[in-house]
Write a protein that holds these residues in place. Structure first.
Motif, PDB file in Angstrom:
ATOM      1  N   ARG A 124       0.829  -1.204   0.000  1.00 39.63           N
ATOM      2  CA  ARG A 124       0.000   0.000   0.000  1.00 39.63           C
ATOM      3  C   ARG A 124       0.865   1.256   0.000  1.00 39.63           C
ATOM      4  O   ARG A 124       0.553   2.239  -0.687  1.00 39.63           O
ATOM      5  CB  ARG A 124      -0.938  -0.011   1.211  1.00 39.63           C
ATOM      6  CG  ARG A 124      -2.021  -1.081   1.140  1.00 39.63           C
ATOM      7  CD  ARG A 124      -3.126  -0.837   2.154  1.00 39.63           C
ATOM      8  NE  ARG A 124      -2.630  -0.991   3.522  1.00 39.63           N
ATOM      9  CZ  ARG A 124      -2.605  -2.140   4.187  1.00 39.63           C
ATOM     10  NH1 ARG A 124      -3.030  -3.257   3.579  1.00 39.63           N
ATOM     11  NH2 ARG A 124      -2.172  -2.213   5.424  1.00 39.63           N
ATOM     12  N   LEU A 125       1.959   1.224   0.753  1.00 36.24           N
ATOM     13  CA  LEU A 125       2.869   2.366   0.771  1.00 36.24           C
ATOM     14  C   LEU A 125       3.500   2.579  -0.603  1.00 36.24           C
ATOM     15  O   LEU A 125       3.740   3.722  -1.016  1.00 36.24           O
ATOM     16  CB  LEU A 125       3.958   2.162   1.828  1.00 36.24           C
ATOM     17  CG  LEU A 125       3.498   2.227   3.288  1.00 36.24           C
ATOM     18  CD1 LEU A 125       4.668   1.913   4.223  1.00 36.24           C
ATOM     19  CD2 LEU A 125       2.916   3.598   3.617  1.00 36.24           C
ATOM     20  N   GLY A 126       3.780   1.489  -1.309  1.00 40.62           N
ATOM     21  CA  GLY A 126       4.330   1.609  -2.652  1.00 40.62           C
ATOM     22  C   GLY A 126       3.382   2.330  -3.586  1.00 40.62           C
ATOM     23  O   GLY A 126       3.800   3.153  -4.414  1.00 40.62           O
ATOM     24  N   LEU A 127       2.086   2.047  -3.456  1.00 40.43           N
ATOM     25  CA  LEU A 127       1.096   2.731  -4.293  1.00 40.43           C
ATOM     26  C   LEU A 127       0.933   4.185  -3.866  1.00 40.43           C
ATOM     27  O   LEU A 127       0.797   5.074  -4.709  1.00 40.43           O
ATOM     28  CB  LEU A 127      -0.242   1.994  -4.219  1.00 40.43           C
ATOM     29  CG  LEU A 127      -1.349   2.512  -5.143  1.00 40.43           C
ATOM     30  CD1 LEU A 127      -0.866   2.599  -6.591  1.00 40.43           C
ATOM     31  CD2 LEU A 127      -2.576   1.612  -5.041  1.00 40.43           C
ATOM     32  N   ARG A 178      -3.853   1.595 -13.410  1.00 39.61           N
ATOM     33  CA  ARG A 178      -4.044   0.136 -13.463  1.00 39.61           C
ATOM     34  C   ARG A 178      -4.574  -0.402 -12.137  1.00 39.61           C
ATOM     35  O   ARG A 178      -5.369  -1.352 -12.110  1.00 39.61           O
ATOM     36  CB  ARG A 178      -2.708  -0.538 -13.820  1.00 39.61           C
ATOM     37  CG  ARG A 178      -2.800  -2.060 -13.907  1.00 39.61           C
ATOM     38  CD  ARG A 178      -3.707  -2.471 -15.045  1.00 39.61           C
ATOM     39  NE  ARG A 178      -3.869  -3.911 -15.092  1.00 39.61           N
ATOM     40  CZ  ARG A 178      -4.791  -4.585 -14.408  1.00 39.61           C
ATOM     41  NH1 ARG A 178      -5.637  -3.928 -13.601  1.00 39.61           N
ATOM     42  NH2 ARG A 178      -4.893  -5.884 -14.523  1.00 39.61           N
ATOM     43  N   SER A 179      -4.141   0.220 -11.033  1.00 41.43           N
ATOM     44  CA  SER A 179      -4.564  -0.264  -9.714  1.00 41.43           C
ATOM     45  C   SER A 179      -6.064  -0.117  -9.502  1.00 41.43           C
ATOM     46  O   SER A 179      -6.638  -0.796  -8.654  1.00 41.43           O
ATOM     47  CB  SER A 179      -3.805   0.488  -8.619  1.00 41.43           C
ATOM     48  OG  SER A 179      -4.233   1.836  -8.515  1.00 41.43           O
ATOM     49  N   ARG A 180      -6.708   0.767 -10.258  1.00 42.27           N
ATOM     50  CA  ARG A 180      -8.155   0.963 -10.108  1.00 42.27           C
ATOM     51  C   ARG A 180      -8.945  -0.188 -10.720  1.00 42.27           C
ATOM     52  O   ARG A 180     -10.105  -0.395 -10.382  1.00 42.27           O
ATOM     53  CB  ARG A 180      -8.586   2.270 -10.776  1.00 42.27           C
ATOM     54  CG  ARG A 180      -7.890   3.517 -10.248  1.00 42.27           C
ATOM     55  CD  ARG A 180      -8.314   4.755 -11.017  1.00 42.27           C
ATOM     56  NE  ARG A 180      -9.707   5.085 -10.778  1.00 42.27           N
ATOM     57  CZ  ARG A 180     -10.394   5.987 -11.484  1.00 42.27           C
ATOM     58  NH1 ARG A 180      -9.810   6.606 -12.499  1.00 42.27           N
ATOM     59  NH2 ARG A 180     -11.638   6.252 -11.198  1.00 42.27           N
ATOM     60  N   LYS A 181      -8.297  -0.943 -11.633  1.00 40.92           N
ATOM     61  CA  LYS A 181      -9.001  -1.997 -12.360  1.00 40.92           C
ATOM     62  C   LYS A 181      -8.742  -3.386 -11.802  1.00 40.92           C
ATOM     63  O   LYS A 181      -9.487  -4.319 -12.103  1.00 40.92           O
ATOM     64  CB  LYS A 181      -8.593  -1.957 -13.838  1.00 40.92           C
ATOM     65  CG  LYS A 181      -8.891  -0.632 -14.517  1.00 40.92           C
ATOM     66  CD  LYS A 181      -8.418  -0.636 -15.958  1.00 40.92           C
ATOM     67  CE  LYS A 181      -8.695   0.693 -16.638  1.00 40.92           C
ATOM     68  NZ  LYS A 181      -8.215   0.713 -18.046  1.00 40.92           N
ATOM     69  N   ALA A 198      -9.651   4.563   0.356  1.00 39.90           N
ATOM     70  CA  ALA A 198      -8.930   5.838   0.258  1.00 39.90           C
ATOM     71  C   ALA A 198      -8.047   5.872  -0.987  1.00 39.90           C
ATOM     72  O   ALA A 198      -7.976   6.894  -1.684  1.00 39.90           O
ATOM     73  CB  ALA A 198      -8.088   6.057   1.513  1.00 39.90           C
ATOM     74  N   LEU A 199      -7.387   4.763  -1.286  1.00 39.47           N
ATOM     75  CA  LEU A 199      -6.548   4.707  -2.475  1.00 39.47           C
ATOM     76  C   LEU A 199      -7.382   4.787  -3.746  1.00 39.47           C
ATOM     77  O   LEU A 199      -6.965   5.416  -4.731  1.00 39.47           O
ATOM     78  CB  LEU A 199      -5.712   3.424  -2.472  1.00 39.47           C
ATOM     79  CG  LEU A 199      -4.429   3.461  -1.630  1.00 39.47           C
ATOM     80  CD1 LEU A 199      -3.859   2.066  -1.454  1.00 39.47           C
ATOM     81  CD2 LEU A 199      -3.402   4.383  -2.266  1.00 39.47           C
TER      82      LEU A 199
END
Length: 211
Positions: A20-23, A75-78, A164-165
């Protein structure tokens, strides 16, 4: 008679705190590049100091460098972000920062010999192209560290497990789109319909030709 069943697909590992910190860091990288361009906007629109072609080129490489982590965010949203997607995003960031740093470094060297006063104004004694060189210089190791720590920093499914992300992704991508569009418009108004932009612009050529 025996029946065979296909093995169940392996599930992607769940995101840990480091993932999560990486994102979050990818978000911070994109917003940091946009903030740097925003500082240049203060000089351009607040102090009426027009950027030269090399300055605009550095802005473009900042946007390209931010595009890499923005690809990861999008990409993380999908769904889960793969290792290849994570590496590609930070690869784009590093290569763009290296080229942008070369441009800003060249401009620093153009004005480094006294009594050359440098181009345009300065912030804390350093001209904007020097700040750009510092920004690119910090961006390269930032991207490299993410690649070295891929196993711990790749987002995996962090966005799916963090509301939140997911919400922040839309904001981050929107901010990048805003600066990309406004920078393109600024370039157009500075150059107008001419093939070349003056090396030391004194106004917006589009409006000068229009009126």
């Amino acid at each position: 008679m025996t029946s065979t069943t296909a093995p169940a697909p392996a599930l992607a590992p769940a995101a840990r705190l480091s993932n999560r910190l990486g994102l979050w860091f990818a978000h911070a990288y994109v917003l940091g590049m946009c903030a740097t361009i925003g500082g240049a906007y203060v000089f351009q629109f607040g102090l009426w100091e027009y950027p030269c072609p090399m300055c605009l080129l550095q802005r473009m490489f900042m946007l390209l460098s931010a595009l890499g982590p923005a690809m990861i965010v999008a990409r993380s949203r999908k769904g889960p972000v793969t290792t290849a997607e994570f590496a590609s995003g930070w690869g784009v960031a590093i290569v763009s920062a290296l080229i942008g740093g070369t441009v800003s470094g060249a401009q620093v060297l153009m004005h480094i010999v006294p009594p050359d006063p440098g181009y345009a104004g300065a912030l804390f004694g350093l001209h904007l192209y020097t700040w750009a060189a510092i920004t690119f210089g910090l961006a390269v190791p930032a991207g490299a560290v993410n690649l070295v720590l891929t196993r711990s920093a790749q987002p995996l499914d962090a966005a799916q497990s963090s509301p939140a992300l997911r919400r922040t992704a839309a904001i981050t991508l929107g901010v990048l789109a805003f600066f990309a569009v406004t920078n393109l418009l600024a370039c157009f108004f500075l150059q107008g319909f001419h093939w070349q932009m003056p090396g030391d612009p004194t106004g917006y050529q589009f409006f000068a030709d229009l009126f």
